[in-house]
Design a protein around this motif. Structure first.
Motif, mmCIF file in Angstrom:
data_model
loop_
_atom_site.group_PDB
_atom_site.id
_atom_site.type_symbol
_atom_site.label_atom_id
_atom_site.label_comp_id
_atom_site.label_asym_id
_atom_site.label_seq_id
_atom_site.Cartn_x
_atom_site.Cartn_y
_atom_site.Cartn_z
ATOM 1 N N UNK A 20 0.824 -1.137 -0.044
ATOM 2 C CA UNK A 20 0.123 0.104 -0.038
ATOM 3 C C UNK A 20 0.939 1.265 -0.068
ATOM 4 N N UNK A 21 2.100 0.972 0.078
ATOM 5 C CA UNK A 21 3.300 2.232 -0.155
ATOM 6 C C UNK A 21 2.862 3.053 -1.399
ATOM 7 N N UNK A 22 2.358 4.338 -1.349
ATOM 8 C CA UNK A 22 2.157 5.018 -2.391
ATOM 9 C C UNK A 22 3.137 5.566 -3.486
ATOM 10 N N UNK A 23 4.414 5.253 -2.877
ATOM 11 C CA UNK A 23 5.460 5.903 -3.547
ATOM 12 C C UNK A 23 6.398 4.642 -4.127
ATOM 13 N N UNK A 24 5.734 3.348 -4.288
ATOM 14 C CA UNK A 24 6.717 2.295 -4.491
ATOM 15 C C UNK A 24 7.336 2.461 -5.638
ATOM 16 N N UNK A 25 6.709 3.128 -6.658
ATOM 17 C CA UNK A 25 7.273 3.323 -8.259
ATOM 18 C C UNK A 25 8.661 4.287 -7.931
ATOM 19 N N UNK A 26 8.871 4.659 -6.757
ATOM 20 C CA UNK A 26 10.367 5.631 -6.716
ATOM 21 C C UNK A 26 11.149 4.629 -6.236
ATOM 22 N N UNK A 27 11.056 3.453 -5.783
ATOM 23 C CA UNK A 27 11.966 2.771 -5.376
ATOM 24 C C UNK A 27 12.785 1.925 -6.531
ATOM 25 N N UNK A 36 8.396 -4.573 -0.981
ATOM 26 C CA UNK A 36 7.145 -5.123 -1.015
ATOM 27 C C UNK A 36 7.157 -6.095 -0.019
ATOM 28 N N UNK A 37 7.993 -7.004 -0.207
ATOM 29 C CA UNK A 37 8.045 -8.339 0.785
ATOM 30 C C UNK A 37 8.155 -7.924 2.363
ATOM 31 N N UNK A 38 9.078 -6.808 2.705
ATOM 32 C CA UNK A 38 9.084 -6.547 4.081
ATOM 33 C C UNK A 38 7.758 -5.797 4.624
ATOM 34 N N UNK A 39 7.412 -4.959 3.489
ATOM 35 C CA UNK A 39 6.252 -4.161 3.965
ATOM 36 C C UNK A 39 5.073 -5.288 4.134
ATOM 37 N N UNK A 40 4.865 -6.341 3.286
ATOM 38 C CA UNK A 40 3.862 -7.272 3.338
ATOM 39 C C UNK A 40 4.016 -8.068 4.450
ATOM 40 N N UNK A 41 5.165 -8.385 5.280
ATOM 41 C CA UNK A 41 5.214 -9.057 6.640
ATOM 42 C C UNK A 41 5.454 -8.087 7.585
ATOM 43 N N UNK A 42 5.426 -6.915 7.518
ATOM 44 C CA UNK A 42 5.363 -6.007 8.711
ATOM 45 C C UNK A 42 6.577 -5.402 9.362
ATOM 46 N N UNK A 49 1.929 8.994 6.151
ATOM 47 C CA UNK A 49 1.021 9.493 4.861
ATOM 48 C C UNK A 49 0.990 8.413 3.724
ATOM 49 N N UNK A 50 1.532 6.994 4.112
ATOM 50 C CA UNK A 50 1.505 6.003 3.280
ATOM 51 C C UNK A 50 2.698 6.103 2.455
ATOM 52 N N UNK A 51 3.558 6.847 2.656
ATOM 53 C CA UNK A 51 5.004 6.740 1.894
ATOM 54 C C UNK A 51 6.019 5.863 2.461
ATOM 55 N N UNK A 52 6.979 5.463 1.371
ATOM 56 C CA UNK A 52 8.128 4.920 2.090
ATOM 57 C C UNK A 52 9.484 5.568 2.062
ATOM 58 N N UNK A 53 9.342 6.883 1.282
ATOM 59 C CA UNK A 53 10.465 7.724 1.016
ATOM 60 C C UNK A 53 11.913 7.018 0.906
ATOM 61 N N UNK A 54 12.102 6.557 -0.172
ATOM 62 C CA UNK A 54 13.236 5.627 -0.527
ATOM 63 C C UNK A 54 14.653 6.600 -0.444
#
Length: 72
Positions: A20-27, A36-42, A49-54
């Protein structure tokens, strides 16, 4: 790095590649699946704000939380 540590420890996580990270396309391409995996398993949750800020640096507290979650 966190994803590789999990593999090294023999903890093969199973999670969907959905995020659900809104800026996954900037990773970066090489890191997208791991994020995605680490986000999926918590292990990583992103920011309120839903971002990852890579491009941002991780704080000492954020790194400590990731390490703690991997150990536990």
């Amino acid at each position: 790095i966190a994803s590789r540590v999990l593999s090294y420890l023999g903890k093969t996580p199973t999670a969907t590649a959905e995020t659900t990270l809104t800026d996954i396309d900037t990773v970066a391409d090489y890191a997208t699946d791991s994020v995605k995996l680490l986000n999926g398993i918590g292990i990583i949750n992103g920011y309120d704000d839903g971002t990852f800020k890579p491009s941002a640096n991780a704080t000492r507290a954020e790194a400590a939380i990731i390490i703690s979650k991997i150990i536990n």
